[in-house]
Write an enzyme that holds these catalytic residues in place. Structure first.
Site, mmCIF file in Angstrom:
data_model
loop_
_atom_site.group_PDB
_atom_site.id
_atom_site.type_symbol
_atom_site.label_atom_id
_atom_site.label_comp_id
_atom_site.label_asym_id
_atom_site.label_seq_id
_atom_site.Cartn_x
_atom_site.Cartn_y
_atom_site.Cartn_z
ATOM 1 N N HIS A 125 0.809 -1.222 0.000
ATOM 2 C CA HIS A 125 0.000 0.000 0.000
ATOM 3 C C HIS A 125 0.844 1.275 0.000
ATOM 4 C CE1 HIS A 125 -3.391 -2.659 1.800
ATOM 5 N NE2 HIS A 125 -3.224 -2.857 0.518
ATOM 6 N N THR A 195 -3.190 -8.260 11.415
ATOM 7 C CA THR A 195 -4.096 -7.709 10.417
ATOM 8 C C THR A 195 -5.523 -8.220 10.643
ATOM 9 O OG1 THR A 195 -4.548 -7.361 8.069
ATOM 10 C CG2 THR A 195 -3.633 -9.513 8.682
ATOM 11 N N GLU A 222 -6.938 -10.870 18.686
ATOM 12 C CA GLU A 222 -8.360 -11.085 18.379
ATOM 13 C C GLU A 222 -8.512 -12.045 17.205
ATOM 14 O OE1 GLU A 222 -9.481 -6.429 19.507
ATOM 15 O OE2 GLU A 222 -10.017 -7.250 17.532
#
Ligand code: BV8
Ligand code: ZN
Length: 246
Positions: A125, A195, A222
């Protein structure tokens, strides 16, 4: 045995010892312990002046209001100036001399992998430290131009420069995804670190590795859409877990 160490299976330890071709994909979470705000999970980089980051970081916003886009990235660059790589960046940098073939692919534009000593980083990116001309494509380090009052002029053709980052709705840098996908299709071990795996085509890279038979390991406090696809999930902070892999 230290609690953390139990986290890592004997199988992963063995594969980590034997692997030659390893691919690492990172996101904002690998820089969280350096103090870089993440986008989701209340990370603080998700909204700017009431606009969700997918809106301010979009090709459409660049068309409509280039100075606003510069202001957004100047703000984020200001946050980054004083920040340093953390043990996660350092561990990954150390891996490049360990494995014959390590491919480091990042969605991050912060340059902290390179600051930790990682070489040949595939920046899917782009980078917040570079600018490029909207007309002739001339690239420039933002450290060599003044970016504080709107879009700096291109030194080659005087057209406005823009941040050299990939905005939503824009294609990735030529060849970057293809190179990463080719390495993913031939790696034995694929780490997915920090990510949320919702932005494409970046999130397709671990899917390609998995489909090609690689052992996929996710490191994240998570669960993400990739957790079910992963062979092993190491739940916790990258800066605490990666150094355990030795
Ligand atoms: C494109 C640069 C072709 C700018 C970025 C297919 C399906 C659906 C949508 C699409 C699709 N294909 C294309 C799209 C559209 C879009 C997209 O994916 N939208 C999403 C929102 C659904 N994709 C695009 O537009 C891409 N271009 O497709 O071009 C094209 C072109 C023209 C017309 C048609 C097609 C371009 C996408 C790139 C955009 N630019 N960044 C900037 O930085 O502002 S994306 C940016 O957001 C980041 O680079 C990154 O990719 C993403 C954020 O995700 P993460 O990095 O994962 O961060 P996040 O905060 O979300 O999560 C952090 C994670 O870390 C969490 O899970 C957390 O638990 C964890 N964590 C926290 N602390 C720690 C930790 N983990 C470990 N240790 C810790 N300590
Ligand atoms: Zn130019």
């Amino acid at each position: 045995m230290q609690a953390g160490r139990k986290l890592i299976s004997a199988e992963l330890r063995q594969r980590f010892c034997d692997a030659r071709n390893v691919l690492v994909l990172t996101g904002a979470g690998v820089s969280a312990e350096s103090g870089v705000p993440t986008f989701r999970g209340g990370g603080g980089a998700g909204v700017w002046k009431g606009l969700p980051f997918e809106v301010i970081s979009s090709a459409e916003m660049l068309e409509r209001d280039l100075p606003a886009v510069w202001e957004w990235f100047n703000y984020r660059r200001g946050l980054l100036e004083a920040l340093k790589p953390n043990p996660a960046h350092e561990a990954i940098a150390g891996w490049q001399d360990r494995f014959g073939g390590l491919t480091l692919v990042t969605q991050n534009i912060d340059g902290l992998h390179q600051a930790a000593g990682s070489r040949e980083v595939i920046e899917l990116h782009g980078s917040i430290w570079r600018a490029r001309c909207v007309r002739c494509g001339q690239g420039q380090s933002v450290r060599e131009i003044s970016v504080d009052d709107g879009a700096p002029p291109c030194l080659a053709c005087a057209s406005p420069m823009r941040p050299d980052v990939v905005l939503f709705g824009e294609m990735l840098p030529a060849g970057a995804f293809e190179r990463a996908a080719a390495k993913a299709a031939s790696c034995e071990l694929c780490f997915v670190i920090g990510t949320s795996a919702v932005v494409y085509p970046a999130a397709a890279i671990p899917e390609i590795a998995r489909a090609a038979g690689a052992y996929v390991v996710e490191v994240n406090p998570e669960r993400t859409p990739l957790s079910d696809l992963s062979d092993e999930v190491l739940t916790g902070n990258a800066g605490e877990i990666l150094p355990l892999l030795g």
